[in-house]
Design a protein around this motif. Sequence first.
Motif, PDB file in Angstrom:
ATOM      1  N   GLY A 294       0.739  -1.410   0.147  1.00 40.32           N
ATOM      2  CA  GLY A 294       0.789  -0.017   0.308  1.00 40.32           C
ATOM      3  C   GLY A 294       0.707   0.793   0.216  1.00 40.32           C
ATOM      4  O   GLY A 294       2.281   1.270   0.681  1.00 40.32           O
ATOM      5  N   ARG A 295       0.300   2.438  -0.351  1.00 37.92           N
ATOM      6  CA  ARG A 295       0.654   3.101  -1.189  1.00 37.92           C
ATOM      7  C   ARG A 295       1.972   3.937   0.965  1.00 37.92           C
ATOM      8  O   ARG A 295       2.878   4.496   0.543  1.00 37.92           O
ATOM      9  N   GLU A 296       1.094   3.841   2.026  1.00 39.47           N
ATOM     10  CA  GLU A 296       1.386   3.853   3.313  1.00 39.47           C
ATOM     11  C   GLU A 296       3.043   3.595   3.825  1.00 39.47           C
ATOM     12  O   GLU A 296       3.975   3.340   4.696  1.00 39.47           O
ATOM     13  N   VAL A 297       4.031   2.090   2.836  1.00 41.16           N
ATOM     14  CA  VAL A 297       4.878   1.604   2.883  1.00 41.16           C
ATOM     15  C   VAL A 297       5.882   2.342   1.840  1.00 41.16           C
ATOM     16  O   VAL A 297       6.616   1.437   1.588  1.00 41.16           O
ATOM     17  N   PHE A 298       5.557   2.346   0.916  1.00 47.07           N
ATOM     18  CA  PHE A 298       5.924   3.270  -0.650  1.00 47.07           C
ATOM     19  C   PHE A 298       7.348   3.984   0.365  1.00 47.07           C
ATOM     20  O   PHE A 298       8.241   3.256  -1.120  1.00 47.07           O
ATOM     21  N   ALA A 299       7.298   4.764   1.261  1.00 44.78           N
ATOM     22  CA  ALA A 299       8.362   4.924   1.973  1.00 44.78           C
ATOM     23  C   ALA A 299       9.556   3.853   1.620  1.00 44.78           C
ATOM     24  O   ALA A 299      10.909   4.132   1.961  1.00 44.78           O
ATOM     25  N   ASP A 300       8.917   2.800   2.859  1.00 41.80           N
ATOM     26  CA  ASP A 300       9.951   2.039   3.547  1.00 41.80           C
ATOM     27  C   ASP A 300      10.688   1.293   1.843  1.00 41.80           C
ATOM     28  O   ASP A 300      11.591   0.383   1.886  1.00 41.80           O
ATOM     29  N   LEU A 301      10.218   1.076   1.119  1.00 42.33           N
ATOM     30  CA  LEU A 301      10.442   0.977  -0.877  1.00 42.33           C
ATOM     31  C   LEU A 301      11.898   1.316  -0.968  1.00 42.33           C
ATOM     32  O   LEU A 301      12.538   0.580  -2.187  1.00 42.33           O
ATOM     33  N   HIS A 302      12.105   2.809  -0.896  1.00 44.43           N
ATOM     34  CA  HIS A 302      13.337   3.336  -1.319  1.00 44.43           C
ATOM     35  C   HIS A 302      13.978   2.991  -0.962  1.00 44.43           C
ATOM     36  O   HIS A 302      15.447   3.060  -1.565  1.00 44.43           O
ATOM     37  N   ASP A 303      14.016   2.217   0.230  1.00 51.59           N
ATOM     38  CA  ASP A 303      15.529   2.163   1.205  1.00 51.59           C
ATOM     39  C   ASP A 303      16.126   0.498   0.994  1.00 51.59           C
ATOM     40  O   ASP A 303      16.816  -0.224   1.534  1.00 51.59           O
ATOM     41  N   LEU A 304      14.916  -0.209   0.111  1.00 47.11           N
ATOM     42  CA  LEU A 304      15.194  -1.568   0.369  1.00 47.11           C
ATOM     43  C   LEU A 304      16.683  -2.023  -0.724  1.00 47.11           C
ATOM     44  O   LEU A 304      16.937  -1.476  -1.414  1.00 47.11           O
ATOM     45  N   HIS A 305      17.170  -3.302  -0.049  1.00 44.25           N
ATOM     46  CA  HIS A 305      17.828  -3.887  -0.539  1.00 44.25           C
ATOM     47  C   HIS A 305      18.028  -5.021  -0.387  1.00 44.25           C
ATOM     48  O   HIS A 305      17.496  -6.377   0.653  1.00 44.25           O
ATOM     49  N   GLY A 306      19.200  -5.766  -1.110  1.00 43.39           N
ATOM     50  CA  GLY A 306      19.036  -7.594  -1.187  1.00 43.39           C
ATOM     51  C   GLY A 306      18.344  -8.156  -1.656  1.00 43.39           C
ATOM     52  O   GLY A 306      17.398  -7.878  -2.803  1.00 43.39           O
ATOM     53  N   ASP A 307      18.220  -9.526  -1.857  1.00 43.94           N
ATOM     54  CA  ASP A 307      17.410 -10.557  -2.144  1.00 43.94           C
ATOM     55  C   ASP A 307      15.733 -10.759  -1.649  1.00 43.94           C
ATOM     56  O   ASP A 307      15.007 -10.905  -2.601  1.00 43.94           O
ATOM     57  N   LYS A 308      15.641 -10.513  -0.601  1.00 43.35           N
ATOM     58  CA  LYS A 308      15.035 -10.442   0.561  1.00 43.35           C
ATOM     59  C   LYS A 308      14.211  -9.579   0.688  1.00 43.35           C
ATOM     60  O   LYS A 308      13.275  -9.415   2.255  1.00 43.35           O
ATOM     61  N   ALA A 309      14.423  -8.849   0.713  1.00 45.83           N
ATOM     62  CA  ALA A 309      14.332  -7.037   1.335  1.00 45.83           C
ATOM     63  C   ALA A 309      12.505  -7.391   1.652  1.00 45.83           C
ATOM     64  O   ALA A 309      12.358  -6.628   2.817  1.00 45.83           O
ATOM     65  N   VAL A 310      11.663  -7.441   0.608  1.00 41.64           N
ATOM     66  CA  VAL A 310      10.423  -7.124   0.944  1.00 41.64           C
ATOM     67  C   VAL A 310      10.347  -8.465   1.878  1.00 41.64           C
ATOM     68  O   VAL A 310       9.116  -8.013   2.740  1.00 41.64           O
ATOM     69  N   TRP A 311      10.357  -9.704   2.062  1.00 41.53           N
ATOM     70  CA  TRP A 311      10.633 -10.718   2.727  1.00 41.53           C
ATOM     71  C   TRP A 311      10.050  -9.532   4.617  1.00 41.53           C
ATOM     72  O   TRP A 311       9.841 -10.204   5.110  1.00 41.53           O
ATOM     73  N   LYS A 312      11.842  -9.884   4.570  1.00 40.89           N
ATOM     74  CA  LYS A 312      11.825  -8.386   5.560  1.00 40.89           C
ATOM     75  C   LYS A 312      11.026  -7.470   6.229  1.00 40.89           C
ATOM     76  O   LYS A 312      10.072  -6.963   7.516  1.00 40.89           O
ATOM     77  N   LEU A 313      10.138  -6.550   5.055  1.00 42.70           N
ATOM     78  CA  LEU A 313       9.455  -5.913   5.399  1.00 42.70           C
ATOM     79  C   LEU A 313       8.196  -6.529   5.906  1.00 42.70           C
ATOM     80  O   LEU A 313       8.069  -5.786   6.776  1.00 42.70           O
ATOM     81  N   LEU A 314       7.727  -7.352   4.696  1.00 39.55           N
ATOM     82  CA  LEU A 314       6.548  -7.983   5.698  1.00 39.55           C
ATOM     83  C   LEU A 314       6.126  -8.443   7.063  1.00 39.55           C
ATOM     84  O   LEU A 314       5.515  -8.417   7.628  1.00 39.55           O
ATOM     85  N   HIS A 315       8.040  -9.272   7.595  1.00 33.89           N
ATOM     86  CA  HIS A 315       7.340  -9.836   8.400  1.00 33.89           C
ATOM     87  C   HIS A 315       8.108  -8.902   9.944  1.00 33.89           C
ATOM     88  O   HIS A 315       8.351  -9.478  10.614  1.00 33.89           O
ATOM     89  N   SER A 316       8.464  -7.817   9.172  1.00 35.44           N
ATOM     90  CA  SER A 316       8.992  -6.386  10.216  1.00 35.44           C
ATOM     91  C   SER A 316       7.861  -5.889  11.485  1.00 35.44           C
ATOM     92  O   SER A 316       8.142  -5.784  12.696  1.00 35.44           O
ATOM     93  N   GLY A 317       7.008  -6.224  11.098  1.00 34.71           N
ATOM     94  CA  GLY A 317       5.687  -6.296  12.361  1.00 34.71           C
ATOM     95  C   GLY A 317       5.604  -4.952  12.257  1.00 34.71           C
ATOM     96  O   GLY A 317       4.342  -3.954  12.772  1.00 34.71           O
ATOM     97  N   ARG A 318       5.978  -4.250  11.949  1.00 32.38           N
ATOM     98  CA  ARG A 318       5.721  -2.296  11.416  1.00 32.38           C
ATOM     99  C   ARG A 318       4.808  -2.298  10.222  1.00 32.38           C
ATOM    100  O   ARG A 318       4.095  -0.841  10.648  1.00 32.38           O
ATOM    101  N   HIS A 319       4.229  -2.877   9.680  1.00 30.61           N
ATOM    102  CA  HIS A 319       2.557  -2.678   9.258  1.00 30.61           C
ATOM    103  C   HIS A 319       1.145  -3.318   9.107  1.00 30.61           C
ATOM    104  O   HIS A 319       2.370  -5.043   9.700  1.00 30.61           O
ATOM    105  N   PRO A 320       0.334  -3.412   8.925  1.00 28.36           N
ATOM    106  CA  PRO A 320      -0.853  -4.469   9.209  1.00 28.36           C
ATOM    107  C   PRO A 320      -0.504  -5.243   7.619  1.00 28.36           C
ATOM    108  O   PRO A 320      -0.166  -4.954   6.768  1.00 28.36           O
ATOM    109  N   VAL A 321      -0.637  -6.888   7.996  1.00 27.81           N
ATOM    110  CA  VAL A 321      -0.112  -7.654   6.855  1.00 27.81           C
ATOM    111  C   VAL A 321      -1.472  -8.782   6.469  1.00 27.81           C
ATOM    112  O   VAL A 321      -2.396  -8.777   7.628  1.00 27.81           O
TER     113      VAL A 321
END
Length: 192
Positions: free
Chosen positions: A137-164
Motif C-alpha cells: 500500500g501507499r503507506e509503505v512506499f517510503a520504506d521501498l526506497h531503501d530496499l536492498h538485497g534479495d529478500k528485502a520485501v520479505w523482511k518488510l512483510l515480517h517486520s511487524g511495522r505494518h498490518p499484513v
Amino acid sequence: MFVTGLVLAAGASVRLGEAKQLLPYRGRTLLDATLDVARSCGFDQLLVTLGGAAGPVRDRVDLRGVQVIENRDFSTGCGSSISTAVRAVDPRADGLVLLLGDQPGVRAADVRRVASTRTALAVCRYQDGLGHPFRLGREVFADLHDLHGDKAVWKLLHSGRHPVTEVPVDGPVPIDVDTRADYERLLAGEAR
C-alpha cells in the motif's frame, strides 16, 4: 482504487546460467507469459524492471503497454528493482502489486484479489506457504526506497511495522524458475 503492477525481471539468472526471462514457454518466452498474466489483471499502470539481459529482452519480449524500468544495480538483488521502480509509480497509485517475472503460473484472479486488499501489506497464503504476488500500500512506499538485497520485501512483510493481510489461494505456491530443475518442473506441469 488505482493500482500499479510491477513485474520483477531484472535478475542475471546466475543459478540458471542463461537469461531465464527468455526461456521458451508456451511458444513464446517465460517473461511474455508472466506479462500476459499481468496485462489481464487490469492494472492502471504496469511496470517491468529489466537489468541483466535488458538488451535481448527488449529485442524478444512483447513490452507493449508496459513501462520499462532499467535497474543498473540488478546484481544486488530484487530489492534494488523495487526501490528503483517505486520512483516511477504513478502518484495516484493506492498500491503496488509485485509479480515475479519467472513465475508464470500465478493466476490473474488471485492477483486481483491481492490487489483489492486495503491493508498496508498483503501476500498470498497458498496451501504450502506464503508467496507472490504481494500488495504494498501507499503507506509503505517510503520504506521501498531503501530496499536492498534479495529478500528485502520479505523482511518488510515480517517486520511487524505494518498490518499484513494473508489472502487464501488454492493450490501450492506456483513455481518460480531459478534453476534448470525448476524450469523442467514447470514444463512437466504444463505437459500434464
